[in-house]
Design a protein around this motif. Structure first.
Motif, mmCIF file in Angstrom:
data_model
loop_
_atom_site.group_PDB
_atom_site.id
_atom_site.type_symbol
_atom_site.label_atom_id
_atom_site.label_comp_id
_atom_site.label_asym_id
_atom_site.label_seq_id
_atom_site.Cartn_x
_atom_site.Cartn_y
_atom_site.Cartn_z
ATOM 1 N N VAL A 230 1.042 -1.094 -0.444
ATOM 2 C CA VAL A 230 0.366 -0.369 -0.347
ATOM 3 C C VAL A 230 0.562 1.612 -0.324
ATOM 4 C CG1 VAL A 230 -0.409 0.064 2.487
ATOM 5 C CG2 VAL A 230 -1.970 1.366 0.870
ATOM 6 N N PHE A 231 0.451 2.208 -0.619
ATOM 7 C CA PHE A 231 1.242 3.447 -0.493
ATOM 8 C C PHE A 231 1.183 4.375 0.242
ATOM 9 C CE2 PHE A 231 2.295 1.316 -4.635
ATOM 10 C CZ PHE A 231 3.691 0.929 -4.674
ATOM 11 N N SER A 232 1.119 4.994 1.407
ATOM 12 C CA SER A 232 0.496 5.405 2.283
ATOM 13 C C SER A 232 0.260 7.362 2.250
ATOM 14 C CB SER A 232 0.903 5.367 3.386
ATOM 15 O OG SER A 232 2.509 4.603 3.412
ATOM 16 N N GLY A 233 1.880 7.389 1.907
ATOM 17 C CA GLY A 233 1.873 8.598 1.253
ATOM 18 C C GLY A 233 2.400 9.176 2.170
ATOM 19 N N ASP A 234 1.480 10.424 3.262
ATOM 20 C CA ASP A 234 2.312 11.038 4.897
ATOM 21 C C ASP A 234 1.377 10.326 6.152
ATOM 22 O OD1 ASP A 234 4.267 12.114 2.710
ATOM 23 O OD2 ASP A 234 3.785 14.044 3.469
ATOM 24 N N VAL A 235 0.341 9.214 5.038
ATOM 25 C CA VAL A 235 -0.597 9.343 6.778
ATOM 26 C C VAL A 235 0.769 8.450 7.244
ATOM 27 C CG1 VAL A 235 -2.473 7.409 6.563
ATOM 28 C CG2 VAL A 235 -2.645 8.960 5.208
ATOM 29 N N LEU A 236 0.487 6.730 7.081
ATOM 30 C CA LEU A 236 1.637 6.193 8.159
ATOM 31 C C LEU A 236 3.241 5.817 7.359
ATOM 32 C CD1 LEU A 236 1.008 3.967 10.363
ATOM 33 C CD2 LEU A 236 0.436 2.339 8.800
ATOM 34 N N PHE A 237 4.420 5.884 8.882
ATOM 35 C CA PHE A 237 5.058 5.927 8.558
ATOM 36 C C PHE A 237 5.757 4.753 9.982
ATOM 37 C CE2 PHE A 237 4.257 10.506 8.830
ATOM 38 C CZ PHE A 237 4.546 10.798 7.035
ATOM 39 N N LYS A 238 7.126 4.381 9.331
ATOM 40 C CA LYS A 238 7.450 3.493 10.610
ATOM 41 C C LYS A 238 7.411 3.789 11.604
ATOM 42 C CE LYS A 238 12.098 0.703 10.757
ATOM 43 N NZ LYS A 238 11.496 -0.694 10.335
ATOM 44 N N GLY A 239 6.822 3.686 12.184
ATOM 45 C CA GLY A 239 6.899 3.820 14.112
ATOM 46 C C GLY A 239 6.690 5.420 14.233
ATOM 47 N N SER A 240 5.534 6.082 12.795
ATOM 48 C CA SER A 240 5.136 7.203 13.204
ATOM 49 C C SER A 240 3.559 7.237 11.926
ATOM 50 C CB SER A 240 6.091 8.566 12.932
ATOM 51 O OG SER A 240 6.357 9.648 13.391
ATOM 52 N N ILE A 241 3.144 8.629 12.850
ATOM 53 C CA ILE A 241 2.191 9.178 11.295
ATOM 54 C C ILE A 241 2.654 10.613 10.890
ATOM 55 C CG2 ILE A 241 0.657 7.447 13.415
ATOM 56 C CD1 ILE A 241 -0.095 9.552 14.575
ATOM 57 N N GLY A 242 1.685 11.119 10.249
ATOM 58 C CA GLY A 242 1.970 12.427 9.372
ATOM 59 C C GLY A 242 1.419 13.151 10.409
ATOM 60 N N ARG A 243 2.024 14.106 10.093
ATOM 61 C CA ARG A 243 2.232 15.126 11.038
ATOM 62 C C ARG A 243 0.470 16.186 10.708
ATOM 63 N NH1 ARG A 243 5.719 20.418 9.326
ATOM 64 N NH2 ARG A 243 3.815 21.551 10.460
ATOM 65 N N THR A 244 -0.281 16.712 11.883
ATOM 66 C CA THR A 244 -2.169 17.311 11.429
ATOM 67 C C THR A 244 -2.193 18.726 11.511
ATOM 68 O OG1 THR A 244 -2.105 16.465 13.939
ATOM 69 C CG2 THR A 244 -2.986 14.868 11.983
ATOM 70 N N GLY B 60 5.284 8.445 1.926
ATOM 71 C CA GLY B 60 6.094 9.278 1.583
ATOM 72 C C GLY B 60 7.407 9.441 2.646
ATOM 73 N N HIS B 61 7.202 9.181 3.182
ATOM 74 C CA HIS B 61 9.062 9.482 3.526
ATOM 75 C C HIS B 61 9.924 8.612 4.815
ATOM 76 C CE1 HIS B 61 8.639 14.265 2.961
ATOM 77 N NE2 HIS B 61 7.689 13.786 3.904
ATOM 78 N N GLY B 62 10.672 8.198 4.790
ATOM 79 C CA GLY B 62 11.400 7.214 5.311
ATOM 80 C C GLY B 62 12.012 5.942 4.732
ATOM 81 N N SER B 63 11.764 4.854 5.540
ATOM 82 C CA SER B 63 11.822 3.839 4.993
ATOM 83 C C SER B 63 11.121 2.892 5.021
ATOM 84 C CB SER B 63 12.844 2.936 5.440
ATOM 85 O OG SER B 63 12.644 2.519 6.511
ATOM 86 N N GLU B 64 10.149 1.535 4.381
ATOM 87 C CA GLU B 64 9.311 1.269 4.083
ATOM 88 C C GLU B 64 9.628 -0.134 4.947
ATOM 89 O OE1 GLU B 64 11.735 0.436 2.360
ATOM 90 O OE2 GLU B 64 11.497 1.079 0.040
ATOM 91 N N THR B 65 7.742 -0.324 5.683
ATOM 92 C CA THR B 65 7.234 -1.000 7.032
ATOM 93 C C THR B 65 6.588 -1.891 6.628
ATOM 94 O OG1 THR B 65 6.631 -0.766 9.231
ATOM 95 C CG2 THR B 65 5.965 0.617 7.897
ATOM 96 N N THR B 66 5.674 -2.648 7.861
ATOM 97 C CA THR B 66 4.356 -3.422 7.431
ATOM 98 C C THR B 66 3.071 -3.171 8.528
ATOM 99 O OG1 THR B 66 5.258 -4.897 9.207
ATOM 100 C CG2 THR B 66 6.055 -5.779 6.548
ATOM 101 N N ILE B 67 2.291 -3.596 7.622
ATOM 102 C CA ILE B 67 1.473 -3.187 8.809
ATOM 103 C C ILE B 67 1.249 -3.793 9.867
ATOM 104 C CG2 ILE B 67 -1.616 -3.894 9.387
ATOM 105 C CD1 ILE B 67 -0.902 -2.359 7.165
ATOM 106 N N ILE B 68 1.730 -5.099 10.792
ATOM 107 C CA ILE B 68 1.784 -6.352 11.246
ATOM 108 C C ILE B 68 3.144 -4.931 12.919
ATOM 109 C CG2 ILE B 68 3.514 -7.664 10.536
ATOM 110 C CD1 ILE B 68 0.933 -8.017 13.368
ATOM 111 N N GLU B 69 4.024 -4.601 11.566
ATOM 112 C CA GLU B 69 5.214 -4.183 12.579
ATOM 113 C C GLU B 69 4.493 -2.670 13.220
ATOM 114 O OE1 GLU B 69 9.807 -2.368 12.377
ATOM 115 O OE2 GLU B 69 8.734 -3.531 10.779
ATOM 116 N N GLU B 70 3.841 -2.126 12.715
ATOM 117 C CA GLU B 70 2.737 -0.703 12.849
ATOM 118 C C GLU B 70 2.126 -0.645 14.041
ATOM 119 O OE1 GLU B 70 5.077 2.221 12.684
ATOM 120 O OE2 GLU B 70 5.744 0.772 11.201
ATOM 121 N N MET B 71 1.434 -2.119 13.845
ATOM 122 C CA MET B 71 0.651 -2.338 14.532
ATOM 123 C C MET B 71 0.787 -2.716 16.150
ATOM 124 S SD MET B 71 -2.119 -4.648 12.105
ATOM 125 C CE MET B 71 -2.910 -5.503 13.352
#
Length: 214
Positions: free
Chosen positions: A147-161, A191-202
């Motif tokens: 999934v190409f998530s843009g700036d919604v979900l990052f590795k260990g973080s979420i987008g700024r609001t 949109g920034h940083g390295s790839e991750t997975t859904i399970i890792e973020e969960m």
């Protein structure tokens, strides 16, 4: 299908090139350094079919017109941000770029709702994932398990609001209702940083712990 991640510009925004076995490709978020991106495409003898935008902040759109000068391909953006492409006060460049306004020509295709999108052999599921911006779109490609998530979900973080149209609670709702319900092994291409997975973020993302949809 394969993808390449190419960080571009001062903010090192990830542009992605998604390719099939015919050397056709889809471009995601060509944010800056158009000549560099074009050189990569030519080096790999790729034929772009379309540009898909996860959202229309300046660091995700800056190289659009450079690419379109070489390949006459359509640009897709959500209707809530179609005016942002030509307006520095909306896309953020008027505030953050010290007088270097970023504007590009209008999009060719306007996304108005969730659903499916087929471009050549590429078949995406579109999810509206607002919160970072009102027209944020996540593109899920089941065939590539990504999934190409843009700036919604990052590795260990979420987008700024704290930007125009941002909403923290809406962002968390988008992540939980649209992304975390995907298969756990789904690769998240942010949109920034390295790839991750859904399970890792969960399991490890500190911004997602303790959030309730109620």
């Amino acid at each position: 299908m394969k993808w390449m991640r190419i960080p571009l510009g001062l903010l090192q925004t990830n542009a992605y090139i998604l390719t099939n076995d015919k050397n056709e490709c889809i471009l995601f978020d060509p944010g800056d350094e158009g000549e560099k991106l074009i050189e990569v495409l030519r080096k790999h003898q790729l034929t772009p079919l379309a540009i898909l935008l996860t959202h229309a902040h300046f660091d995700h759109i800056g190289a659009i017109d450079d690419v379109r000068k070489v390949w006459n391909i359509p640009v897709y953006v959500h209707e809530k941000e179609q005016k942002w492409l030509g307006d520095p006060s909306l896309n953020g460049s008027g505030h953050f770029m010290n007088g270097k306004n970023v504007t590009v020509e209008e999009a060719d295709e306007i996304i108005r709702e969730e659903g499916s999108l087929t471009i050549g052999s590429f078949q995406f599921s579109l999810f509206e994932t607002p919160g970072h911006s009102p027209g944020s779109i996540s593109y899920y490609l089941e065939e590539a398990n990504a999934v190409f998530s843009g700036d919604v979900l990052f590795k260990g973080s979420i987008g700024r609001t704290d930007l125009l149209g941002g909403n923290h609670e809406e962002l968390l709702k988008s992540i939980h209702e649209k992304l975390l319900v995907l298969p756990e092994e789904t690769i998240v291409l942010p949109g920034h940083g390295s790839e991750t997975t859904i399970i890792e973020e969960m399991e490890t993302n500190p911004f997602l712990n303790g959030f309730s949809l109620s």
